[in-house]
Scaffold this motif. Structure first.
Motif, PDB file in Angstrom:
ATOM      1  N   SER A  30       0.857  -1.184   0.000  1.00 28.01           N
ATOM      2  CA  SER A  30       0.000   0.000   0.000  1.00 28.01           C
ATOM      3  C   SER A  30       0.891   1.232   0.000  1.00 28.01           C
ATOM      4  O   SER A  30       2.048   1.184   0.450  1.00 28.01           O
ATOM      5  CB  SER A  30      -0.872   0.002   1.252  1.00 28.01           C
ATOM      6  OG  SER A  30      -0.057   0.171   2.396  1.00 28.01           O
ATOM      7  N   PRO A  31       0.385   2.339  -0.502  1.00 29.31           N
ATOM      8  CA  PRO A  31       1.193   3.567  -0.470  1.00 29.31           C
ATOM      9  C   PRO A  31       1.667   3.910   0.940  1.00 29.31           C
ATOM     10  O   PRO A  31       2.790   4.379   1.123  1.00 29.31           O
ATOM     11  CB  PRO A  31       0.227   4.626  -1.015  1.00 29.31           C
ATOM     12  CG  PRO A  31      -0.714   3.865  -1.891  1.00 29.31           C
ATOM     13  CD  PRO A  31      -0.888   2.540  -1.222  1.00 29.31           C
ATOM     14  N   THR A  71       8.245   2.707   4.569  1.00 27.47           N
ATOM     15  CA  THR A  71       9.471   1.960   4.286  1.00 27.47           C
ATOM     16  C   THR A  71      10.549   2.857   3.693  1.00 27.47           C
ATOM     17  O   THR A  71      11.711   2.822   4.109  1.00 27.47           O
ATOM     18  CB  THR A  71       9.174   0.805   3.299  1.00 27.47           C
ATOM     19  OG1 THR A  71       8.162  -0.028   3.855  1.00 27.47           O
ATOM     20  CG2 THR A  71      10.429  -0.010   3.021  1.00 27.47           C
ATOM     21  N   TYR A  72      10.155   3.634   2.703  1.00 25.15           N
ATOM     22  CA  TYR A  72      11.147   4.413   1.962  1.00 25.15           C
ATOM     23  C   TYR A  72      11.200   5.888   2.348  1.00 25.15           C
ATOM     24  O   TYR A  72      12.157   6.573   2.010  1.00 25.15           O
ATOM     25  CB  TYR A  72      10.865   4.329   0.455  1.00 25.15           C
ATOM     26  CG  TYR A  72      11.247   3.012  -0.159  1.00 25.15           C
ATOM     27  CD1 TYR A  72      12.554   2.782  -0.580  1.00 25.15           C
ATOM     28  CD2 TYR A  72      10.306   2.009  -0.328  1.00 25.15           C
ATOM     29  CE1 TYR A  72      12.907   1.577  -1.148  1.00 25.15           C
ATOM     30  CE2 TYR A  72      10.652   0.797  -0.890  1.00 25.15           C
ATOM     31  CZ  TYR A  72      11.963   0.581  -1.311  1.00 25.15           C
ATOM     32  OH  TYR A  72      12.305  -0.606  -1.869  1.00 25.15           O
ATOM     33  N   LEU A 128      10.347   9.010  -2.272  1.00 26.26           N
ATOM     34  CA  LEU A 128      10.714   8.047  -3.296  1.00 26.26           C
ATOM     35  C   LEU A 128       9.533   7.294  -3.897  1.00 26.26           C
ATOM     36  O   LEU A 128       9.708   6.495  -4.792  1.00 26.26           O
ATOM     37  CB  LEU A 128      11.699   7.018  -2.711  1.00 26.26           C
ATOM     38  CG  LEU A 128      13.088   7.581  -2.426  1.00 26.26           C
ATOM     39  CD1 LEU A 128      13.921   6.550  -1.688  1.00 26.26           C
ATOM     40  CD2 LEU A 128      13.767   7.963  -3.725  1.00 26.26           C
ATOM     41  N   ILE A 129       8.347   7.543  -3.419  1.00 25.38           N
ATOM     42  CA  ILE A 129       7.195   6.798  -3.923  1.00 25.38           C
ATOM     43  C   ILE A 129       6.712   7.390  -5.245  1.00 25.38           C
ATOM     44  O   ILE A 129       6.563   8.593  -5.375  1.00 25.38           O
ATOM     45  CB  ILE A 129       6.037   6.838  -2.915  1.00 25.38           C
ATOM     46  CG1 ILE A 129       6.501   6.292  -1.572  1.00 25.38           C
ATOM     47  CG2 ILE A 129       4.849   6.044  -3.422  1.00 25.38           C
ATOM     48  CD1 ILE A 129       6.940   4.862  -1.611  1.00 25.38           C
ATOM     49  N   VAL A 130       6.503   6.521  -6.210  1.00 23.75           N
ATOM     50  CA  VAL A 130       5.953   6.931  -7.496  1.00 23.75           C
ATOM     51  C   VAL A 130       4.582   6.281  -7.632  1.00 23.75           C
ATOM     52  O   VAL A 130       4.461   5.074  -7.506  1.00 23.75           O
ATOM     53  CB  VAL A 130       6.858   6.482  -8.664  1.00 23.75           C
ATOM     54  CG1 VAL A 130       6.247   6.911  -9.988  1.00 23.75           C
ATOM     55  CG2 VAL A 130       8.246   7.071  -8.504  1.00 23.75           C
ATOM     56  N   LEU A 131       3.577   7.077  -7.838  1.00 26.55           N
ATOM     57  CA  LEU A 131       2.227   6.542  -7.902  1.00 26.55           C
ATOM     58  C   LEU A 131       1.669   6.661  -9.314  1.00 26.55           C
ATOM     59  O   LEU A 131       2.004   7.564 -10.064  1.00 26.55           O
ATOM     60  CB  LEU A 131       1.310   7.293  -6.933  1.00 26.55           C
ATOM     61  CG  LEU A 131       1.730   7.218  -5.465  1.00 26.55           C
ATOM     62  CD1 LEU A 131       0.807   8.079  -4.619  1.00 26.55           C
ATOM     63  CD2 LEU A 131       1.699   5.781  -4.965  1.00 26.55           C
ATOM     64  N   GLY A 137      -3.518   5.435  -7.496  1.00 23.95           N
ATOM     65  CA  GLY A 137      -2.720   5.441  -6.275  1.00 23.95           C
ATOM     66  C   GLY A 137      -1.895   4.199  -6.096  1.00 23.95           C
ATOM     67  O   GLY A 137      -1.342   3.959  -5.036  1.00 23.95           O
ATOM     68  N   ARG A 138      -1.771   3.389  -7.147  1.00 23.53           N
ATOM     69  CA  ARG A 138      -1.010   2.146  -7.019  1.00 23.53           C
ATOM     70  C   ARG A 138       0.493   2.446  -7.119  1.00 23.53           C
ATOM     71  O   ARG A 138       0.922   3.202  -7.992  1.00 23.53           O
ATOM     72  CB  ARG A 138      -1.421   1.205  -8.147  1.00 23.53           C
ATOM     73  CG  ARG A 138      -0.621  -0.068  -8.227  1.00 23.53           C
ATOM     74  CD  ARG A 138      -1.205  -1.005  -9.288  1.00 23.53           C
ATOM     75  NE  ARG A 138      -0.237  -2.001  -9.656  1.00 23.53           N
ATOM     76  CZ  ARG A 138       0.446  -1.994 -10.787  1.00 23.53           C
ATOM     77  NH1 ARG A 138       0.240  -1.053 -11.677  1.00 23.53           N
ATOM     78  NH2 ARG A 138       1.320  -2.946 -11.053  1.00 23.53           N
ATOM     79  N   ALA A 139       1.283   1.876  -6.199  1.00 19.50           N
ATOM     80  CA  ALA A 139       2.722   2.087  -6.256  1.00 19.50           C
ATOM     81  C   ALA A 139       3.299   1.223  -7.354  1.00 19.50           C
ATOM     82  O   ALA A 139       3.111   0.009  -7.363  1.00 19.50           O
ATOM     83  CB  ALA A 139       3.348   1.714  -4.920  1.00 19.50           C
TER      84      ALA A 139
END
Lengths: 249, 271
Positions: A218-219, A225-226, A230-233, A237-239
């Protein structure tokens, strides 16, 4: 052929006394399962592998393995100027079962060539390891782990920076090893890829989450975690990817 | 011409041929594992031990070995403390040992010739006991190579993964350093404390230019060390110079020639 399995309960370990490099890690993976290990650089992926190999002093908790694991390092950890051929490197997988005063057994030499065949490098036995491409070197190191015939394989970012031919061969090999009942722990930065495996373990100095990809990826968990940067959606909203140094895959 | 009937020439030739064995076996590991500075330092570090042995009348090889092993232990402790790298630790201890040796020598020896002998070696002074001691060390080195070759190969290739292969990198590396120290000590008599590397490093470094496989590397280094050693005895006898300096000049010349030839060949055949 070996049946795998890993069980870790409440693990905490430290290289320096009093400073845990990793803590609160509890998970279990059965035979024939592939676990994607996600986390930022320095988040504890390699440290977890060191703990499973018995190289990290464990302060708390317990580790149970189906047998001695094989470790596939990142290729840049190896000395490329060392005078070894691809076959020499694969043969190192038989060192543990070869008495110091004996040559490596003929059956192990044949198995080493078979392992090279299996990773798609049948004609590279005499090639210098350092002269191979990054993807080919990674496949040689995986062939070495195959020769170890271990029930559990710990692979440290085996798909980072490899060419598409090598990546396809390595992923096909993972499927074969899963069929054989081995347990694979694969450190990766590729969230999309980890989502295709059986389970995902998220680390950031401690265990953030563990379970089926659909439940874990999940986002919110990835952000924890990161870190948010660094999250790219994509789409709803799916990573889809978290890469090295901010690059999305 | 060499007077082969002279016992000191016979001992000198035998000594150099014996030293060619560790020059090939250990020398290759020294070059591959980047231990050349350690090999140089451990020989030089034995200087104060040799001076004290002379002053106190104890066996020079024992004093030199004790100093060399003490050097190795101190270096490992400094390195493991995490306060400095291996090279810095080696350099620090080397300077300390050399300084201690010079200060002690100025109190112990009346003539500079004795200091020259310690630093650059002398073939005339070789005794049968020295040659026997070298033979014993060579036997030990061969045994270490047979027993630990895979450990040194796996650890050198990929230190982080060595234990996962069932190897014992720490113990194997300690024995490698001990083997280098023991070889440096027995080479002191012939080539001197300052020039141990002409036996332990130069032939293997030259051979490394010619081959990229381990077994040929060790064999070529061994042959080079034997040829250079015998030629050095001849030169030393003919020109009345030390065997260490003679071998240093020869080894350096051969290295330069091979380096030049391989560079020219590489230019002629582009990759």
């Amino acid at each position: 052929m070996s049946a795998g399995g890993v069980s870790v309960r409440g693990l905490a370990g430290a290289y320096v006394p009093g400073r845990d490099a990793l803590r609160d890690v509890s998970f279990a993976a059965g035979a024939g399962e592939i676990v994607g290990v996600l986390g930022p650089n320095g988040g504890g992926k390699t440290t977890l592998f060191r703990a499973l190999l018995g190289e990290l002093p464990i302060r708390r908790g317990a580790v149970e393995l189906a047998g001695r694991p094989a470790y596939v390092p990142q290729t840049e950890r190896a000395r490329l100027d060392f005078p070894v051929s691809a076959f020499d490197v694969v043969l190192m997988g038989a060192y543990a079962r070869t008495a110091w005063f004996r040559r490596v057994a003929a059956r192990d030499r044949a198995a080493a060539q078979a392992a090279l065949d299996r990773v798609g490098l049948p004609d590279s036995a005499t090639a210098s390891f350092g002269a191979l491409s990054g993807g080919q070197r990674q496949r040689v190191l995986i062939a070495r782990a195959l020769l170890q015939d271990a029930p559990v394989l710990l692979l440290d970012e085996p798909l980072s920076g490899v060419d598409s031919v090598s990546a396809a061969r390595i992923e096909a090999l993972f499927a074969e090893l899963r069929q054989e009942g081995r347990t694979l722990l694969v450190a990766t930065h590729d969230v999309r890829q980890a989502g295709e495996w059986d389970r995902v373990l998220c680390l950031n100095g401690r265990q953030v989450d563990y379970g089926r990809p659909a439940a874990v990826l999940s986002p919110e968990t990835l952000r924890e975690t990161y870190g948010g940067d660094l999250i790219v959606l994509e789409g709803g909203g799916r990573a889809i990817g978290v890469g090295h140094h901010g690059h999305a895959h | 011409m060499l007077d082969l009937s002279a016992p000191y020439i016979q001992r000198a030739l035998l000594e150099m041929l014996l030293l060619a064995v560790p020059a090939g076996l250990l020398g290759s590991w020294i070059v591959l594992r980047r231990l050349a500075f350690f090999a140089h330092a451990v020989g030089t570090a034995s200087f104060p031990g040799l001076v004290l042995a002379s002053a106190w009348g104890i066996a020079p090889p024992l004093a030199a070995l004790a100093t060399a092993l003490g050097f190795g232990v101190a270096q490992e402790r400094l390195e493991r403390s995490g306060r400095m790298g291996a090279d810095a630790a080696t350099g620090l201890l080397l300077v300390g040992c050399l300084a201690a040796g010079v200060v002690l020598a100025s109190d112990v020896f009346e003539s500079g010739a004795e200091v020259d002998t310690l630093l650059f070696g002398s073939l005339i002074g070789l005794t049968a006991g020295d040659v026997w001691l070298t033979a014993a060390v060579v036997a030990g080195v061969v045994a270490l190579e047979a027993g630990l070759r895979r450990h040194w190969l796996g650890t050198g290739f990929e230190p982080a993964g060595a234990r996962a292969l069932g190897l014992r990198p720490v113990a194997a590396d300690r024995l490698l350093l001990a083997g280098i120290a023991a070889t440096a000590v027995v080479a002191l008599d012939s080539v001197g404390a300052l020039l141990v590397t002409v036996v332990l490093v130069v032939p293997a470094a030259t051979a490394r230019l010619l081959t990229s496989r381990l077994a040929p590397l060790q064999l070529v280094a061994m042959l080079l060390a034997a040829v250079e050693g015998v030629a050095a005895v001849w030169l030393a006898d003919a020109l009345n110079v030390g065997a260490g300096p003679a071998m240093a000049v020869l080894g350096g010349g051969v290295f330069a020639a091979v380096a030049g030839a391989t560079a020219l060949r590489a230019r002629a055949v582009p990759a």
